[in-house]
Design a protein around this motif. Structure first.
Motif, PDB file in Angstrom:
ATOM      1  N   TYR A  63       0.828  -1.207   0.000  1.00 28.30           N
ATOM      2  CA  TYR A  63       0.000   0.000   0.000  1.00 28.30           C
ATOM      3  C   TYR A  63       0.864   1.260   0.000  1.00 28.30           C
ATOM      4  CZ  TYR A  63      -3.456   3.489   1.065  1.00 28.30           C
ATOM      5  OH  TYR A  63      -4.234   4.602   1.009  1.00 28.30           O
ATOM      6  N   MET A  64       1.992   1.193   0.689  1.00 26.70           N
ATOM      7  CA  MET A  64       2.898   2.334   0.713  1.00 26.70           C
ATOM      8  C   MET A  64       3.393   2.653  -0.700  1.00 26.70           C
ATOM      9  SD  MET A  64       6.138   2.790   3.270  1.00 26.70           S
ATOM     10  CE  MET A  64       7.038   1.474   2.509  1.00 26.70           C
ATOM     11  N   LEU A  65       3.723   1.616  -1.466  1.00 25.99           N
ATOM     12  CA  LEU A  65       4.147   1.836  -2.852  1.00 25.99           C
ATOM     13  C   LEU A  65       2.996   2.391  -3.692  1.00 25.99           C
ATOM     14  CD1 LEU A  65       6.317  -1.338  -3.513  1.00 25.99           C
ATOM     15  CD2 LEU A  65       7.106   1.018  -3.221  1.00 25.99           C
ATOM     16  N   PHE A 137       9.735  -5.153  -4.001  1.00 26.34           N
ATOM     17  CA  PHE A 137       9.753  -3.870  -3.292  1.00 26.34           C
ATOM     18  C   PHE A 137      11.023  -3.084  -3.612  1.00 26.34           C
ATOM     19  CE2 PHE A 137      10.784  -1.259   0.418  1.00 26.34           C
ATOM     20  CZ  PHE A 137       9.660  -0.454   0.445  1.00 26.34           C
ATOM     21  N   ILE A 138      12.163  -3.742  -3.564  1.00 29.32           N
ATOM     22  CA  ILE A 138      13.432  -3.041  -3.803  1.00 29.32           C
ATOM     23  C   ILE A 138      13.516  -2.544  -5.238  1.00 29.32           C
ATOM     24  CG2 ILE A 138      15.932  -3.374  -3.956  1.00 29.32           C
ATOM     25  CD1 ILE A 138      15.683  -5.172  -1.476  1.00 29.32           C
ATOM     26  N   LEU A 139      13.146  -3.407  -6.198  1.00 33.11           N
ATOM     27  CA  LEU A 139      13.220  -2.984  -7.595  1.00 33.11           C
ATOM     28  C   LEU A 139      12.231  -1.859  -7.913  1.00 33.11           C
ATOM     29  CD1 LEU A 139      13.698  -6.377  -9.468  1.00 33.11           C
ATOM     30  CD2 LEU A 139      15.401  -4.607  -9.014  1.00 33.11           C
ATOM     31  N   ARG A 143      13.363   2.013  -8.901  1.00 31.21           N
ATOM     32  CA  ARG A 143      13.126   2.203 -10.332  1.00 31.21           C
ATOM     33  C   ARG A 143      12.819   3.663 -10.589  1.00 31.21           C
ATOM     34  NH1 ARG A 143       8.556  -1.352 -13.095  1.00 31.21           N
ATOM     35  NH2 ARG A 143       7.348  -0.119 -11.654  1.00 31.21           N
ATOM     36  N   LYS A 144      13.335   4.164 -11.710  1.00 32.49           N
ATOM     37  CA  LYS A 144      13.073   5.548 -12.073  1.00 32.49           C
ATOM     38  C   LYS A 144      11.629   5.673 -12.570  1.00 32.49           C
ATOM     39  CE  LYS A 144      17.767   6.680 -13.326  1.00 32.49           C
ATOM     40  NZ  LYS A 144      18.670   7.111 -14.372  1.00 32.49           N
TER      41      LYS A 144
END
Length: 146
Positions: A63-65, A137-139, A143-144
């Motif tokens: 949800y944060m993303l 999550f990390i990618l 990611r730009k």
């Protein structure tokens, strides 16, 4: 299905009531694990409540993303959900049949199925899904923007 891949937090937030309900139903059950010479006895309801907290944290992470408008990598979200469901089904099966006896016999299979082996497979699938979540999550985070 497309909504779940774009908003995986919905799937994980929907698992919270499932784990709480199973924890309330199976209050008296115990999972006994023996690793080498160490014996662990964990009540099923504690395991279910921990699982509810864990999937809520995964849901909050997704949800944060979503909130900062960083779309997740859809193929990793799909595989994360597939592996999570693949780990969840045998886990719930074992929770309901674990107290009867440690061995479940079937007419279709000549040998007996050990429920602890099923729990081990379920845990391995869970670890794979967790690693997919961390990778997603990390990618996504680094990611730009398009």
């Amino acid at each position: 299905m497309k909504t779940i891949i774009k908003k995986p937090h919905i799937f994980f937030f929907s698992l919270i009531p499932l784990f709480i309900l199973i924890g309330l139903i199976k209050k008296e059950g115990i999972i006994d694990l023996t690793i080498n010479d160490t014996f662990f006895a964990v009540k099923i309801n504690y395991w279910c409540y921990f699982s509810a907290v864990f999937v809520s944290l995964i849901g909050l992470n997704y949800y944060m993303l979503f909130w900062v408008k960083k779309p997740t990598i859809q193929i990793l979200s799909l595989f994360h959900i597939i592996f999570q469901v693949a780990a969840l089904i045998p886990f719930i099966f074992c929770l309901f049949f674990l107290n009867t006896k440690t061995v479940f016999t079937s007419n279709f299979i000549s040998d007996s199925i050990d429920l602890y082996q099923i729990l081990t497979i379920s845990f391995t699938l869970f670890l794979i899904s967790f690693l997919l979540h961390i990778l997603n999550f990390i990618l996504t985070f680094f990611r730009k923007p398009a």
